[in-house]
Motif scaffolding. Structure first.
Motif, PDB file in Angstrom:
ATOM      1  N   ILE A 122      -1.207   2.578   1.509  1.00  0.00           N
ATOM      2  CA  ILE A 122      -0.676   2.082   0.237  1.00  0.00           C
ATOM      3  C   ILE A 122      -1.037   0.623   0.033  1.00  0.00           C
ATOM      4  CG2 ILE A 122       1.458   1.555  -1.005  1.00  0.00           C
ATOM      5  CD1 ILE A 122       2.656   4.096   0.073  1.00  0.00           C
ATOM      6  N   GLU A 123      -0.971  -0.180   1.087  1.00  0.00           N
ATOM      7  CA  GLU A 123      -1.320  -1.596   0.973  1.00  0.00           C
ATOM      8  C   GLU A 123      -2.776  -1.772   0.549  1.00  0.00           C
ATOM      9  OE1 GLU A 123       0.309  -0.202   3.344  1.00  0.00           O
ATOM     10  OE2 GLU A 123       2.263  -1.219   3.382  1.00  0.00           O
ATOM     11  N   ILE A 124      -3.669  -0.962   1.141  1.00  0.00           N
ATOM     12  CA  ILE A 124      -5.089  -1.062   0.786  1.00  0.00           C
ATOM     13  C   ILE A 124      -5.301  -0.664  -0.669  1.00  0.00           C
ATOM     14  CG2 ILE A 124      -7.387  -0.118   1.229  1.00  0.00           C
ATOM     15  CD1 ILE A 124      -6.598   0.179   4.154  1.00  0.00           C
ATOM     16  N   LEU A 125      -4.666   0.424  -1.101  1.00  0.00           N
ATOM     17  CA  LEU A 125      -4.849   0.902  -2.472  1.00  0.00           C
ATOM     18  C   LEU A 125      -4.263  -0.079  -3.487  1.00  0.00           C
ATOM     19  CD1 LEU A 125      -4.098   4.717  -2.039  1.00  0.00           C
ATOM     20  CD2 LEU A 125      -6.318   3.576  -2.160  1.00  0.00           C
TER      21      LEU A 125
ATOM     22  N   ILE B  32      -4.276   2.298 -13.838  1.00  0.00           N
ATOM     23  CA  ILE B  32      -5.196   3.424 -14.008  1.00  0.00           C
ATOM     24  C   ILE B  32      -5.854   3.790 -12.687  1.00  0.00           C
ATOM     25  CG2 ILE B  32      -7.102   1.906 -14.679  1.00  0.00           C
ATOM     26  CD1 ILE B  32      -6.425   5.499 -15.884  1.00  0.00           C
ATOM     27  N   TYR B  33      -6.066   2.813 -11.821  1.00  0.00           N
ATOM     28  CA  TYR B  33      -6.669   3.081 -10.518  1.00  0.00           C
ATOM     29  C   TYR B  33      -5.746   3.968  -9.691  1.00  0.00           C
ATOM     30  CZ  TYR B  33      -8.521   2.171  -5.811  1.00  0.00           C
ATOM     31  OH  TYR B  33      -9.027   2.306  -4.536  1.00  0.00           O
ATOM     32  N   ALA B  34      -4.477   3.597  -9.601  1.00  0.00           N
ATOM     33  CA  ALA B  34      -3.523   4.378  -8.818  1.00  0.00           C
ATOM     34  C   ALA B  34      -3.307   5.759  -9.430  1.00  0.00           C
ATOM     35  CB  ALA B  34      -2.197   3.624  -8.714  1.00  0.00           C
TER      36      ALA B  34
ATOM     37  N   PHE C 195       4.998   3.328  -7.194  1.00  0.00           N
ATOM     38  CA  PHE C 195       4.420   4.529  -7.790  1.00  0.00           C
ATOM     39  C   PHE C 195       3.666   5.350  -6.745  1.00  0.00           C
ATOM     40  CE2 PHE C 195       0.538   6.415  -9.616  1.00  0.00           C
ATOM     41  CZ  PHE C 195       1.093   7.357 -10.464  1.00  0.00           C
ATOM     42  N   LEU C 196       2.813   4.706  -5.947  1.00  0.00           N
ATOM     43  CA  LEU C 196       2.045   5.419  -4.928  1.00  0.00           C
ATOM     44  C   LEU C 196       2.954   6.040  -3.876  1.00  0.00           C
ATOM     45  CD1 LEU C 196      -0.959   2.955  -4.440  1.00  0.00           C
ATOM     46  CD2 LEU C 196      -1.032   5.232  -5.476  1.00  0.00           C
ATOM     47  N   GLU C 197       3.975   5.312  -3.493  1.00  0.00           N
ATOM     48  CA  GLU C 197       4.885   5.838  -2.475  1.00  0.00           C
ATOM     49  C   GLU C 197       5.589   7.099  -2.965  1.00  0.00           C
ATOM     50  OE1 GLU C 197       8.766   4.396   0.184  1.00  0.00           O
ATOM     51  OE2 GLU C 197       7.763   3.004  -1.187  1.00  0.00           O
ATOM     52  N   VAL C 198       6.085   7.079  -4.189  1.00  0.00           N
ATOM     53  CA  VAL C 198       6.765   8.252  -4.748  1.00  0.00           C
ATOM     54  C   VAL C 198       5.807   9.435  -4.862  1.00  0.00           C
ATOM     55  CG1 VAL C 198       7.910   9.162  -6.807  1.00  0.00           C
ATOM     56  CG2 VAL C 198       8.496   6.885  -5.955  1.00  0.00           C
ATOM     57  N   GLN C 199       4.596   9.170  -5.329  1.00  0.00           N
ATOM     58  CA  GLN C 199       3.632  10.258  -5.528  1.00  0.00           C
ATOM     59  C   GLN C 199       3.139  10.832  -4.198  1.00  0.00           C
ATOM     60  OE1 GLN C 199       2.938  11.671  -8.474  1.00  0.00           O
ATOM     61  NE2 GLN C 199       4.474  10.257  -9.303  1.00  0.00           N
ATOM     62  N   PHE C 200       2.905   9.982  -3.214  1.00  0.00           N
ATOM     63  CA  PHE C 200       2.487  10.480  -1.901  1.00  0.00           C
ATOM     64  C   PHE C 200       3.603  11.321  -1.264  1.00  0.00           C
ATOM     65  CE2 PHE C 200      -0.823   6.942  -1.426  1.00  0.00           C
ATOM     66  CZ  PHE C 200      -1.860   7.821  -1.673  1.00  0.00           C
TER      67      PHE C 200
END
Length: 668
Positions: free
Chosen positions: A310-313, A322-324, A286-291
């Protein structure tokens, strides 16, 4: 024609037109629809931006649940029709339930759903419309079942006033038995219940406490347990063909109910999103796609975000989607300009500093740090937190009166009605608060993306210096209420647009009562109902200083004009609650008491202790005052303005002198 002209003869009628002035009688299914909660459906307008699983994420858990819905527990000999999906706040329960519901509908599999929400409309917050909504949705899938439900309603027209167990038997189980005995086509489907832990108390009041201040005798845990028991009762009926999927946080009432040792009925194996499925890979995707999307939108270099971000998040998220999601909204939606790398760096540094200063393994710490960081971007974080608490209070208590839309809330909470204080305070908080565009402010409420924000702000151990005591939250609302009443824009004639009655006062009503008023009529209704939002006894010294006899008189006149005896009684009763028997009443209590009794023409009656036995007499006085006001309107409407004014003056002389209700011609 004989029915219209009995025994008539030798007459002729040309161009006869007959009109039936009787209003159509609602059918049983129309009555059912009127008692359901359409906002609780998966595709309701209120849930237009509800969370759904991002493509290619949570695939395994969705497949697991969909397989259970379609096939059940194939390895067991006895069917188990109820399955519990659980997990802490932010683990994606609602997103999973929404995505599975959508998958069932796309495949043509019958589904009836109810999405509870403690911050949604009244129908989604309580149990009242739960069974009726489920029955209504089940009726849409089979015509024979729809007919059976309609017959059941016709046979018991007051079923909507009965408890949930009776409603389930009458509206669901009875019709299912009738259909099963008359059809060879087997029924199938699933009932999806999301957010049951957010169901609030409602529906039952103390029968021994009559009147306007009757208290609920039940707790939300009892209402939640009642729903669980009703669903358990339904699932144990041989004619009940549906599987039931329930999603909630692991609160005690649910842990105890689904504990095999405490419940004789066996349930399907629970699914804990925080334990059985590792969400790390899905959050990373999810984070990779959004970034990537943000990088393309703002033309950032390929090196953004920095390596390892991304690894840290993902590690900080601890399985909480909900955090991401909040981080992405914060970077993407909360600012008028492209998100700078400094914002992301600040989030990472905040979490790293928290990790170095504490040894706790609390998985909520990263989320708490993120909420704190975002709230601190507001120009005035403490005032913004007050606004957030007030929005929650107003949404929860005033939605049903239609007076908690964005424009109404802004008018109440802003120190200057014509300022842009709301945008100033909340402009950077779009990642936390659902703020509609300005052209929709009069029809849409403020909303919260996730209940975990309010949980965070209500826990002093989590929000730290941002914590606000409950009494201070109520006092803030009352402070803004009194400012509105005392505003220089307030005038009595405009306040009585609700009924067309104009009151003038001879007891020093200055400070705004003769000035032009700019507030809309709907906002006036919100001022009348404000006593239902916060206890009057919770006000502080600042509120005491704001209250004046003029502003109290204006509000009492407004409440009388809107015919709201409940609001008057709550203020009259609540103003005295914090007074002590061994000392004189507070100044605010004296002001409210004198103003209300003077308007009712009964200041000679001493009600020092506000006993409940006085409420009936109080309500009678309110109704008498309203009748007097209506009588004045009728006299003016008959063209007897001047004589009516003289009669009113002469008749009022026989009443207590403290009553200052005079009727004049309305100046258009």
């Amino acid at each position: 024609m004989a029915s219209y002209f009995s025994r008539a003869q030798d007459f002729r009628i040309d161009n006869l037109q007959l009109f039936d002035w009787h209003s159509p009688v609602a059918g049983p299914l129309e009555k059912l629809e009127a008692h359901m909660a359409p906002e609780a459906l998966d595709d309701s307008a209120e849930r237009c931006d509800a969370p759904k699983c991002h493509p290619e994420t949570r695939v395994a858990v969705q497949d697991d649940l969909y397989s259970w819905i379609k096939h059940g527990d194939v390895d067991t000999t006895s069917p188990k029709k109820i399955k519990w999906v659980t997990g802490p706040a932010g683990t994606g329960k609602t997103a999973v339930m929404g995505s599975v519901t959508e998958r069932c509908k796309k495949s043509g599999y019958p589904v009836a759903c109810f999405f509870f929400s403690s911050t949604g409309s009244i129908g989604r917050r309580t149990k009242t419309a739960f069974v009726t909504t489920i029955a209504h949705r089940l009726a849409q899938h089979r015509q024979d079942l729809k007919n059976a439900i309609a017959e059941a309603i016709e046979a018991d027209t007051v079923v909507f006033k009965k408890n949930l167990r009776v409603q389930m038997e009458t509206l669901v189980l009875g019709p299912l038995r009738a259909v099963a005995g008359a059809s060879n086509d087997p029924l199938q489907g699933v009932i999806m219940v999301d957010g049951l832990d957010e169901c609030q108390v409602g529906g039952i009041i103390d029968d021994t406490t009559t009147g306007l201040l009757a208290r609920y005798t039940r707790t939300k845990d009892q209402d939640q347990l009642e729903i669980l028991q009703v669903l358990q009762q339904a699932s144990s009926d041989p004619s009940f063909p549906y599987r039931i999927l329930i999603a909630s946080r692991p609160e005690r009432v649910f842990r105890e109910f689904f504990e095999p040792e405490n419940t004789p009925t066996s349930f399907a194996q629970k699914l804990d999103l925080n334990v059985e499925y590792n969400a790390a890979a899905d959050i990373a995707l999810f984070l990779e796609v959004q970034f990537n999307r943000i990088r393309r939108r703002y033309r950032y270099p390929s090196s953004w975000p920095p390596p390892g971000t991304i690894e840290i998040l993902v590690k900080n998220a601890s399985g909480q989607f909900i955090y991401a999601a909040t981080i992405i909204r914060f970077l993407d939606a909360g600012h008028r300009e492209p998100p700078k790398a400094l914002l992301l760096e600040a989030i990472l540094k905040a979490n790293l500093s928290d990790k170095t200063t504490t040894t706790s393994s609390n998985p909520l710490e990263p989320l708490d740090a993120l909420y704190t960081r975002i709230l601190e971007t507001s120009p005035d974080p403490p005032l913004s937190v007050h606004w957030i608490h007030s929005i929650g209070l107003l949404n929860h208590t005033m939605y049903s009166s239609g007076t908690s839309f964005v424009s109404d809330v802004d008018l109440l909470l802003q120190t200057d009605p014509e300022s842009s204080e709301a945008e100033h305070l909340l402009g950077n908080l779009h990642s936390l608060i659902r703020i509609p565009p300005p052209d929709n402010n009069a029809t849409i409420q403020y909303g919260f993306y996730h209940k975990s924000l309010l949980d965070f702000l209500e826990d002093p151990g989590r929000c730290g210096k941002l914590y606000v005591e409950e009494s201070e939250r109520y006092a803030f609302v009352w402070n803004r209420f009194l400012r509105a009443c005392a505003s220089e824009f307030v005038s009595t004639p405009a306040s009585l647009l609700l009924t067309g009655v104009e009151l003038t006062h001879s007891d020093g009503m200055e400070g705004g009562c003769d000035k032009q008023f700019s507030y809309p009529e709907r906002f006036l209704s919100s001022l009348v109902h404000i006593s239902f939002c916060a206890p009057l006894s919770s006000r502080n010294a600042a509120c005491e200083a704001l209250l004046t006899p003029a502003s109290a008189d204006w509000w009492v006149s407004l409440a009388l004009a809107s015919k709201d005896d409940a609001a008057l009684w709550r203020v009259f009763y609540g103003a005295h609650l914090s007074c002590r028997w061994y000392r004189s009443c507070r100044q605010s209590c004296k002001i409210w008491t004198r103003s209300i009794l003077r308007r009712l023409g009964s200041s000679s009656v001493a009600w020092q202790d506000r006993r409940k036995s006085q409420e009936e007499r109080f309500t009678a006085l309110v109704k008498k005052a309203i009748e007097d006001a209506n009588e004045g309107v009728e006299k003016r409407g008959a063209g007897k303005a001047a004589p009516a004014a003289e009669a009113s003056t002469s008749s009022s002389s026989s009443k207590p002198k403290s009553r200052n209700l005079k009727y004049q011609n309305r100046q258009e």
